[in-house]
Enzyme design. Structure first.
Site, PDB file in Angstrom:
ATOM      1  N   GLY A 116     -10.035   7.641  -1.698  1.00 46.62           N
ATOM      2  CA  GLY A 116     -10.645   8.941  -1.491  1.00 46.62           C
ATOM      3  C   GLY A 116     -11.435   8.947  -0.201  1.00 46.62           C
ATOM      4  O   GLY A 116     -11.443   7.963   0.553  1.00 46.62           O
ATOM      5  N   HIS A 156       0.844  -1.200   0.000  1.00 46.71           N
ATOM      6  CA  HIS A 156       0.000   0.000   0.000  1.00 46.71           C
ATOM      7  C   HIS A 156       0.877   1.246   0.000  1.00 46.71           C
ATOM      8  O   HIS A 156       1.298   1.730   1.054  1.00 46.71           O
ATOM      9  CB  HIS A 156      -0.916  -0.016   1.231  1.00 46.71           C
ATOM     10  CG  HIS A 156      -2.040   0.976   1.174  1.00 46.71           C
ATOM     11  ND1 HIS A 156      -3.366   0.610   1.253  1.00 46.71           N
ATOM     12  CD2 HIS A 156      -2.043   2.328   1.040  1.00 46.71           C
ATOM     13  CE1 HIS A 156      -4.121   1.689   1.188  1.00 46.71           C
ATOM     14  NE2 HIS A 156      -3.336   2.749   1.059  1.00 46.71           N
ATOM     15  N   ASP A 211       1.468   9.232  -6.045  1.00 43.43           N
ATOM     16  CA  ASP A 211       1.386  10.688  -5.897  1.00 43.43           C
ATOM     17  C   ASP A 211       1.593  11.134  -4.462  1.00 43.43           C
ATOM     18  O   ASP A 211       1.556  12.336  -4.173  1.00 43.43           O
ATOM     19  CB  ASP A 211       0.054  11.226  -6.440  1.00 43.43           C
ATOM     20  CG  ASP A 211      -1.151  10.496  -5.889  1.00 43.43           C
ATOM     21  OD1 ASP A 211      -0.987   9.407  -5.313  1.00 43.43           O
ATOM     22  OD2 ASP A 211      -2.283  11.001  -6.050  1.00 43.43           O
ATOM     23  N   ASP A 220       1.820   3.990   2.897  1.00 46.54           N
ATOM     24  CA  ASP A 220       0.729   4.845   2.411  1.00 46.54           C
ATOM     25  C   ASP A 220       1.284   5.980   1.553  1.00 46.54           C
ATOM     26  O   ASP A 220       1.292   5.885   0.329  1.00 46.54           O
ATOM     27  CB  ASP A 220      -0.113   5.370   3.561  1.00 46.54           C
ATOM     28  CG  ASP A 220      -1.513   5.789   3.119  1.00 46.54           C
ATOM     29  OD1 ASP A 220      -1.897   5.451   1.982  1.00 46.54           O
ATOM     30  OD2 ASP A 220      -2.229   6.438   3.906  1.00 46.54           O
ATOM     31  N   GLU A 242     -10.717   3.054   7.342  1.00 45.95           N
ATOM     32  CA  GLU A 242      -9.666   4.018   7.697  1.00 45.95           C
ATOM     33  C   GLU A 242     -10.314   5.144   8.487  1.00 45.95           C
ATOM     34  O   GLU A 242     -10.263   5.162   9.708  1.00 45.95           O
ATOM     35  CB  GLU A 242      -8.968   4.545   6.445  1.00 45.95           C
ATOM     36  CG  GLU A 242      -7.854   5.532   6.735  1.00 45.95           C
ATOM     37  CD  GLU A 242      -7.246   6.130   5.470  1.00 45.95           C
ATOM     38  OE1 GLU A 242      -6.196   6.784   5.599  1.00 45.95           O
ATOM     39  OE2 GLU A 242      -7.810   5.971   4.381  1.00 45.95           O
ATOM     40  N   HIS A 290      -9.979   0.662  -0.273  1.00 46.49           N
ATOM     41  CA  HIS A 290      -9.759   1.495   0.912  1.00 46.49           C
ATOM     42  C   HIS A 290     -11.019   1.416   1.776  1.00 46.49           C
ATOM     43  O   HIS A 290     -12.099   1.846   1.368  1.00 46.49           O
ATOM     44  CB  HIS A 290      -9.528   2.950   0.505  1.00 46.49           C
ATOM     45  CG  HIS A 290      -8.125   3.274   0.122  1.00 46.49           C
ATOM     46  ND1 HIS A 290      -7.548   2.846  -1.052  1.00 46.49           N
ATOM     47  CD2 HIS A 290      -7.172   4.010   0.760  1.00 46.49           C
ATOM     48  CE1 HIS A 290      -6.306   3.297  -1.124  1.00 46.49           C
ATOM     49  NE2 HIS A 290      -6.048   4.008  -0.036  1.00 46.49           N
ATOM     50  N   HIS A 298       1.126   5.012  -2.337  1.00 43.02           N
ATOM     51  CA  HIS A 298       0.541   5.856  -3.387  1.00 43.02           C
ATOM     52  C   HIS A 298       1.633   6.593  -4.149  1.00 43.02           C
ATOM     53  O   HIS A 298       2.461   7.284  -3.537  1.00 43.02           O
ATOM     54  CB  HIS A 298      -0.424   6.867  -2.779  1.00 43.02           C
ATOM     55  CG  HIS A 298      -1.686   6.257  -2.249  1.00 43.02           C
ATOM     56  ND1 HIS A 298      -2.832   6.150  -2.999  1.00 43.02           N
ATOM     57  CD2 HIS A 298      -1.970   5.697  -1.045  1.00 43.02           C
ATOM     58  CE1 HIS A 298      -3.783   5.564  -2.279  1.00 43.02           C
ATOM     59  NE2 HIS A 298      -3.274   5.281  -1.083  1.00 43.02           N
TER      60      HIS A 298
END
Length: 366
Positions: free
Chosen positions: A185, A23, A27, A304, A215, A212, A25
């Site tokens: 998101g 996991h 970006d 993350d 969370e 996701h 990202h």
């Protein structure tokens, strides 16, 4: 014959351990210097700082708000500089190099192609340039003596309406380095069941996906991801602890959902530092990671967003060691959990476990 014994559990030694990451990202992992250079190249003039140190500090402090929604706002700057072929391929190349330098031997890195169309690229072109960057970065890492297997997950944004399109894109590229699908998101108000069409398509194509869930939002998000959508893994999933009651004598009682997640061996993509930043847990020391690990859930350690969290896999593992007193054998177990849960083929998983992870930890275990 005498043996040297286990190596000390320092961050530098942990960096030498072979790690598997599920996991991360794309970006959320840029180098601050790269953000500045790409912003200059594309004429983006809205960055909040003009030097790498100050910019890195801003990202970390802005993300450290205790709110998932505010945390996500920081991505406007990184996504803005990832709109061109050069920007995408450079970020992907540096991602592979940075992860390999940290001792990551297997990584699944995710990003949302739909957010990279502002300069006129098609979805297919976005994926092609990103995969080319990953391949170049992996080649560079191998040449530097730090080989890494890096693959990609394509993410759809849960507040948008392109999830079926992104699921089809995932299948289209699944033999070229894309191994799975995801939605991400803000969770509140955007349940995973809104995207059933995409998940049903993935199942008909015998394709992997994670969601996701659990969370910022609680057990209903996890329940929907599993019962309605059929997810293979839970992205974060930290709130499954809400379904576990620990009695005064320390005896845990699991609810039906927690029991199901454990019984089915559904992997939890836990991200300790990020969970603190977004307010999912108060601190790493109070993270339910240890409770879940002791109860033998399939826990995995993840970054993350390395830029926003000012973190790395080695830093995440060290934080867990300091909080819960873990040893090398624990870190090896968490790493093998991740490798078992990856979206590549079973023979490939076994090869990395048997030929890379176990021998690497054997050296550190002495």
């Amino acid at each position: 014959m005498s043996y040297p014994g286990p190596s000390a559990l320092t961050e530098e030694n942990i960096r030498q351990a072979p790690k598997a990451l599920l996991h991360d990202h794309l970006d959320g992992g840029l180098r601050p210097s790269t953000v500045l250079e790409l912003a200059a190249d594309c004429g983006y003039d809205e960055l909040p700082a003009d030097n790498p140190v100050a910019l890195g500090t801003w990202f970390h402090e802005a993300a450290d708000s205790g709110s998932l929604e505010r945390y996500l706002e920081t991505f406007a700057h990184t996504v803005a500089v990832m709109q061109t072929p050069d920007g995408l391929s450079r970020v992907a190349r540096e991602c592979a190099e940075d992860l390999a330098a940290d001792g990551v031997v297997y990584a699944e890195v995710r990003f949302a192609p739909e957010q990279h169309l502002d300069a006129g690229l098609t979805l297919d072109e976005v994926v092609e340039h990103t995969l080319a960057g990953f391949e170049e970065g992996a080649d560079n890492a191998t040449a530097a003596g730090k080989p890494i297997r890096i693959v990609c997950l394509l993410t759809a944004m849960r507040h948008a309406a392109r999830s079926r399109e992104i699921a089809e894109l995932t299948v289209r590229f699944r033999d070229r380095g894309v191994v799975g699908f995801d939605i991400a998101g803000a969770e509140a108000g955007y349940p995973p069941s809104r995207h059933l069409d995409a998940f049903e398509y993935m199942r008909t194509q015998n394709a992997h996906f994670t969601i996701h869930a659990g969370e910022a939002f609680g057990l209903p998000s996890i329940h929907e991801a599993i019962a309605f959508c059929g997810t293979d893994r839970l992205g974060h999933g930290v709130r499954i602890a809400d379904d576990i009651v620990v009695g005064p004598d320390g005896t845990p009682t699991l609810g039906l959902l927690a029991n199901y997640v454990r019984d089915k061996r559904i992997p939890l993509e836990l991200c300790p530092s990020s969970n603190v930043q977004t307010g999912a847990v108060p601190s790493v020391a109070e993270h339910p990671f240890d409770l879940l690990a002791r109860l033998r859930f399939r826990v995995t350690v993840n970054t993350d967003n390395r830029l926003m969290g000012d973190t790395s896999m080695s830093a995440e593992m060290l934080a867990l060691v300091e909080a819960f007193g873990y040893g090398w054998s624990d870190l090896e177990r968490f790493t093998i959990n991740a490798m078992k849960s990856s979206f590549i083929s079973f023979p490939e998983r076994l090869q990395i476990i048997d030929d890379v992870i176990k021998p690497g930890f054997a050296v550190l275990l002495g």
